[in-house]
Design a protein around this motif. Structure first.
Motif, PDB file in Angstrom:
ATOM      1  N   ARG A 238       5.284   6.379   8.495  1.00 13.89           N
ATOM      2  CA  ARG A 238       4.969   4.954   8.274  1.00 13.89           C
ATOM      3  C   ARG A 238       3.461   4.804   8.445  1.00 13.89           C
ATOM      4  O   ARG A 238       2.922   5.037   9.533  1.00 13.89           O
ATOM      5  CB  ARG A 238       5.748   4.105   9.276  1.00 13.89           C
ATOM      6  N   GLU A 240      -0.194   2.591   7.763  1.00 13.14           N
ATOM      7  CA  GLU A 240      -0.891   1.340   7.468  1.00 13.14           C
ATOM      8  C   GLU A 240      -2.370   1.659   7.303  1.00 13.14           C
ATOM      9  O   GLU A 240      -2.968   2.335   8.139  1.00 13.14           O
ATOM     10  CB  GLU A 240      -0.707   0.335   8.596  1.00 13.14           C
ATOM     11  N   ARG A 244      -6.454  -1.066   0.424  1.00 10.66           N
ATOM     12  CA  ARG A 244      -5.183  -1.158  -0.288  1.00 10.66           C
ATOM     13  C   ARG A 244      -5.110  -0.206  -1.474  1.00 10.66           C
ATOM     14  O   ARG A 244      -4.026   0.093  -1.966  1.00 10.66           O
ATOM     15  CB  ARG A 244      -4.964  -2.599  -0.782  1.00 10.66           C
ATOM     16  N   ARG A 257       7.150   4.488  -0.658  1.00  5.04           N
ATOM     17  CA  ARG A 257       7.583   3.101  -0.839  1.00  5.04           C
ATOM     18  C   ARG A 257       6.573   2.176  -0.166  1.00  5.04           C
ATOM     19  O   ARG A 257       6.076   2.462   0.916  1.00  5.04           O
ATOM     20  CB  ARG A 257       8.965   2.877  -0.226  1.00  5.04           C
ATOM     21  N   ARG A 258       6.312   1.052  -0.818  1.00  6.19           N
ATOM     22  CA  ARG A 258       5.434   0.038  -0.245  1.00  6.19           C
ATOM     23  C   ARG A 258       6.312  -1.002   0.457  1.00  6.19           C
ATOM     24  O   ARG A 258       7.203  -1.602  -0.151  1.00  6.19           O
ATOM     25  CB  ARG A 258       4.590  -0.621  -1.338  1.00  6.19           C
ATOM     26  N   GLU A 259       6.089  -1.196   1.739  1.00  5.07           N
ATOM     27  CA  GLU A 259       6.860  -2.153   2.532  1.00  5.07           C
ATOM     28  C   GLU A 259       5.884  -3.091   3.232  1.00  5.07           C
ATOM     29  O   GLU A 259       5.429  -2.822   4.336  1.00  5.07           O
ATOM     30  CB  GLU A 259       7.741  -1.422   3.535  1.00  5.07           C
ATOM     31  N   GLY A 260       5.536  -4.193   2.546  1.00  3.83           N
ATOM     32  CA  GLY A 260       4.549  -5.113   3.105  1.00  3.83           C
ATOM     33  C   GLY A 260       3.190  -4.442   3.221  1.00  3.83           C
ATOM     34  O   GLY A 260       2.625  -3.974   2.227  1.00  3.83           O
ATOM     35  N   ASP A 261       2.681  -4.376   4.452  1.00  4.63           N
ATOM     36  CA  ASP A 261       1.376  -3.746   4.670  1.00  4.63           C
ATOM     37  C   ASP A 261       1.485  -2.245   4.905  1.00  4.63           C
ATOM     38  O   ASP A 261       0.473  -1.585   5.165  1.00  4.63           O
ATOM     39  CB  ASP A 261       0.691  -4.380   5.891  1.00  4.63           C
ATOM     40  N   SER A 264       5.678   3.923   3.274  1.00  3.28           N
ATOM     41  CA  SER A 264       6.696   4.745   3.934  1.00  3.28           C
ATOM     42  C   SER A 264       7.104   5.871   3.006  1.00  3.28           C
ATOM     43  O   SER A 264       7.292   5.670   1.796  1.00  3.28           O
ATOM     44  CB  SER A 264       7.926   3.909   4.289  1.00  3.28           C
TER      45      SER A 264
END
Length: 322
Positions: A238, A240, A244, A257-261, A264
């Motif tokens: 995971r 962060e 971006r 996978r993009r999960e919010g900020d 993963s």
């Protein structure tokens, strides 16, 4: 199939079961179970109610004979001959309600060959150790459910068995008594006693066990270490980042996978070092990075399937509603 003992484990086996099969009136209850438990281990048989856990334990103990397969305890394929080395707590709890706690413990020891006077002396020591000496002369009917179950467990241990087999020992206990039982199991293993228990509560097995057998529908799709079971599912990374976008994103795995900020993705087989280097050189601005391993529950779902997982969750819900 994986086995409990890793190749470099030189400990002798307390339990060896290979190809156990049991039919009841044409219904196949246990179908080819293989289990290896080294001496001194804490081992769990994990599965929903009706999966074949109790039948497997009873075959190991010699209470019932398998229709096929071999089971040995400390190398002996006649369990009755070494019954004095074994302590067994059945799923169906049962003590004589009018019997005093100390007499119940001594009586259970006597069933395994311990003289009654020695059983009373050891029983009193055990009751004192667990802050229950005040209950020694109380009748079982006068004890709370948790205290009565503790007395029966102490009766299972009073003859100093080398192997302790517990069938659903946490069932019906509140959180405090479950914690006490977990400590007792660890103490037994620290003293060199082998402990094998069945359970449908996965977190007990994850906290306590060195090895587990996952059983569903009478079959054992996995028997091995807890660590190896968890490793069946790749660890998840995971990440962060402050930035971006940028060329550094080309270093992320294709299944990211993009999960919010957060990003993963499964931990690469090569490890995290090469990816970290690319992120740093690409000025991604790492804000946080964690590697999350799968828990035993996730491994159970992966190995046994969704139906078995739903059954185990329903068992837990039913017990909590009582």
């Amino acid at each position: 199939m994986d086995q409990t003992s890793p190749p470099n484990d030189t400990r002798p086996l307390a339990i060896e079961a290979r190809g156990l099969v049991k039919n009841f009136d044409g219904t196949l209850a246990v179908d080819g179970v293989d289990i290896l438990v080294p001496e001194g281990a804490i081992y769990g048989i994990l599965g929903p109610n009706g999966a074949g856990k109790t039948t497997t334990l009873r075959m190991l103990l010699g209470i019932i004979d398998p229709d096929a397969g071999v089971r040995k305890i400390f190398g002996n394929d006649r369990p009755h001959e070494i019954a004095k080395l074994v302590g067994y707590l059945p799923e169906e709890r049962g003590l004589y309600p009018a019997m005093k706690a100390i007499e119940a413990i001594a009586f259970m020891g006597a069933l395994r060959g311990l003289p009654l006077d020695q059983g009373r002396a050891r029983g009193l020591e055990l009751l004192r150790k667990h802050d229950l000496d005040h209950a020694a002369n109380k009748q079982i009917r006068q004890l709370s459910k948790g205290m009565a179950q503790t007395v029966q467990l102490l009766g299972t241990l009073v003859h100093h068995p080398k192997l302790v087999i517990l069938d659903e020992p946490f069932s019906g206990l509140d959180a405090i008594n479950q914690g006490k039982l977990e400590r007792m199991i660890r103490e037994l293993a620290d003293d060199g006693t082998t402990v094998i228990f069945s359970t449908h509560v996965i977190h007990h097995a994850e906290r306590l066990c060195e090895g587990v057998a996952i059983i569903a529908g009478g079959k054992v799709p996995y028997a091995g270490s807890v660590e190896a079971a968890r490793d069946r599912i790749p660890a998840q990374v995971r990440l962060e980042t402050r930035e971006r976008d940028g060329k550094w994103r080309e270093a992320l795995p294709a299944d990211t996978r993009r999960e919010g900020d957060f990003f993963s993705f499964p931990l690469p087989d090569s490890g995290i070092e090469d990816l970290l280097r690319s992120l740093i050189e690409g000025n991604a601005g790492i804000q946080s990075l964690s590697i999350e391993r799968a828990g035993l529950h996730d491994a159970f779902v992966h190995i046994a399937g969704e139906a078995a997982a739903r059954a185990i969750e329903q068992d837990n819900a039913n017990e909590n509603s009582l």
